[in-house]
Design an enzyme around this catalytic site. Structure first.
Site, PDB file in Angstrom:
ATOM      1  N   CYS A   1       0.835  -1.202   0.000  1.00 19.44           N
ATOM      2  CA  CYS A   1       0.000   0.000   0.000  1.00 19.44           C
ATOM      3  C   CYS A   1       0.874   1.258   0.000  1.00 19.44           C
ATOM      4  O   CYS A   1       2.074   1.214   0.301  1.00 19.44           O
ATOM      5  CB  CYS A   1      -0.974  -0.006   1.184  1.00 19.44           C
ATOM      6  SG  CYS A   1      -0.320   0.659   2.723  1.00 19.44           S
TER       7      CYS A   1
ATOM      8  N   CYS B   1       2.729   2.028   3.212  1.00 13.18           N
ATOM      9  CA  CYS B   1       3.877   1.122   3.403  1.00 13.18           C
ATOM     10  C   CYS B   1       5.045   1.584   2.536  1.00 13.18           C
ATOM     11  O   CYS B   1       6.206   1.515   2.962  1.00 13.18           O
ATOM     12  CB  CYS B   1       3.495  -0.312   3.076  1.00 13.18           C
ATOM     13  SG  CYS B   1       2.518  -1.106   4.383  1.00 13.18           S
TER      14      CYS B   1
ATOM     15  N   ASP C   1      -0.228  15.621   5.369  1.00 14.36           N
ATOM     16  CA  ASP C   1      -1.125  15.142   4.312  1.00 14.36           C
ATOM     17  C   ASP C   1      -0.826  15.918   3.026  1.00 14.36           C
ATOM     18  O   ASP C   1      -0.643  17.133   3.044  1.00 14.36           O
ATOM     19  CB  ASP C   1      -2.594  15.341   4.723  1.00 14.36           C
ATOM     20  CG  ASP C   1      -3.546  14.546   3.849  1.00 14.36           C
ATOM     21  OD1 ASP C   1      -4.160  13.589   4.365  1.00 14.36           O
ATOM     22  OD2 ASP C   1      -3.673  14.875   2.639  1.00 14.36           O
TER      23      ASP C   1
ATOM     24  N   HIS D   1       1.703  -2.681   8.887  1.00 13.31           N
ATOM     25  CA  HIS D   1       0.450  -2.525   8.143  1.00 13.31           C
ATOM     26  C   HIS D   1      -0.735  -3.167   8.860  1.00 13.31           C
ATOM     27  O   HIS D   1      -0.724  -4.364   9.149  1.00 13.31           O
ATOM     28  CB  HIS D   1       0.572  -3.141   6.744  1.00 13.31           C
ATOM     29  CG  HIS D   1      -0.662  -2.956   5.926  1.00 13.31           C
ATOM     30  ND1 HIS D   1      -0.820  -1.911   5.043  1.00 13.31           N
ATOM     31  CD2 HIS D   1      -1.830  -3.652   5.901  1.00 13.31           C
ATOM     32  CE1 HIS D   1      -2.025  -1.980   4.502  1.00 13.31           C
ATOM     33  NE2 HIS D   1      -2.666  -3.037   5.005  1.00 13.31           N
TER      34      HIS D   1
ATOM     35  N   ASN E   1     -10.843   7.056   9.418  1.00 10.41           N
ATOM     36  CA  ASN E   1     -11.891   6.535   8.547  1.00 10.41           C
ATOM     37  C   ASN E   1     -11.736   5.029   8.411  1.00 10.41           C
ATOM     38  O   ASN E   1     -10.613   4.522   8.316  1.00 10.41           O
ATOM     39  CB  ASN E   1     -11.805   7.200   7.177  1.00 10.41           C
ATOM     40  CG  ASN E   1     -12.046   8.698   7.253  1.00 10.41           C
ATOM     41  OD1 ASN E   1     -12.872   9.153   8.041  1.00 10.41           O
ATOM     42  ND2 ASN E   1     -11.330   9.467   6.458  1.00 10.41           N
TER      43      ASN E   1
ATOM     44  N   GLY F   1     -15.445   6.258   4.380  1.00  8.51           N
ATOM     45  CA  GLY F   1     -14.729   7.142   3.458  1.00  8.51           C
ATOM     46  C   GLY F   1     -13.230   6.898   3.425  1.00  8.51           C
ATOM     47  O   GLY F   1     -12.457   7.779   3.053  1.00  8.51           O
TER      48      GLY F   1
ATOM     49  N   HIS G   1      -4.685   4.977   9.780  1.00  7.69           N
ATOM     50  CA  HIS G   1      -4.094   6.303  10.005  1.00  7.69           C
ATOM     51  C   HIS G   1      -5.079   7.177  10.739  1.00  7.69           C
ATOM     52  O   HIS G   1      -6.287   7.104  10.520  1.00  7.69           O
ATOM     53  CB  HIS G   1      -3.672   6.973   8.690  1.00  7.69           C
ATOM     54  CG  HIS G   1      -4.750   7.020   7.648  1.00  7.69           C
ATOM     55  ND1 HIS G   1      -5.100   5.922   6.881  1.00  7.69           N
ATOM     56  CD2 HIS G   1      -5.570   8.027   7.237  1.00  7.69           C
ATOM     57  CE1 HIS G   1      -6.063   6.258   6.046  1.00  7.69           C
ATOM     58  NE2 HIS G   1      -6.392   7.532   6.244  1.00  7.69           N
TER      59      HIS G   1
ATOM     60  N   HIS H   1      -6.061  11.112  11.034  1.00 11.25           N
ATOM     61  CA  HIS H   1      -5.891  12.475  10.541  1.00 11.25           C
ATOM     62  C   HIS H   1      -5.867  13.361  11.777  1.00 11.25           C
ATOM     63  O   HIS H   1      -6.783  13.272  12.615  1.00 11.25           O
ATOM     64  CB  HIS H   1      -7.093  12.918   9.691  1.00 11.25           C
ATOM     65  CG  HIS H   1      -7.300  12.122   8.440  1.00 11.25           C
ATOM     66  ND1 HIS H   1      -6.966  12.604   7.191  1.00 11.25           N
ATOM     67  CD2 HIS H   1      -7.828  10.888   8.227  1.00 11.25           C
ATOM     68  CE1 HIS H   1      -7.281  11.712   6.268  1.00 11.25           C
ATOM     69  NE2 HIS H   1      -7.816  10.650   6.872  1.00 11.25           N
TER      70      HIS H   1
END
Ligand code: AMP
Length: 111
Positions: free
Chosen positions: A2, A5, A28, A44, A82, A88, A95, A97
């Protein structure tokens, strides 16, 4: 592998805020407000839903350090994670935010 990663493996560059052996915080790429960083475990996990509580414990302590480093402990901040399609989630690697630096908007985002 991903995208997060690949960031952990330094195959994709990032703007790092704070890092230790287990966790990484970086800005971000498409900020939603003045301060918008992502906080991830280097290992992960697809989402919060499958992340062991022991990892969340470390992530919580690391997030406190991030808030300290960003200088937002007094002014406040919002943490969001999320989960899955209806949540979403776009990147399938757990993660948070962390949004700060101004008063953030409504809890539920745009459709
Ligand atoms: P989510 O929708 O919760 O999965 O959020 C994924 C976030 O990752 C979005 O806010 C994206 O802007 C952010 N993002 C995607 N690729 C990168 C990248 N290469 N560097 C930094 N942030 C990224």
């Amino acid at each position: 592998m991903c995208i997060f990663c690949k960031i952990v493996n330094k195959e994709i560059p990032n703007n790092t805020v704070l890092e230790n052996e287990e966790f990484l915080c970086f800005h971000d790429i498409n900020p939603a407000c003045k301060i918008h960083v992502l906080i991830i475990p280097k290992a992960h996990y697809d989402s919060f839903d499958v992340t062991p509580p022991s990892v969340m414990k470390g992530l919580t302590a690391f997030t406190h350090q991030v808030a300290e480093k960003l200088g937002v402990k007094q002014s406040g901040y919002r943490l969001i994670t999320n989960i899955g399609n209806d949540g979403g989630q776009e990147v399938p690697h757990l993660h948070f935010h962390l949004l700060a630096g101004e008063r953030v908007g409504r809890l539920v985002g745009e459709k």
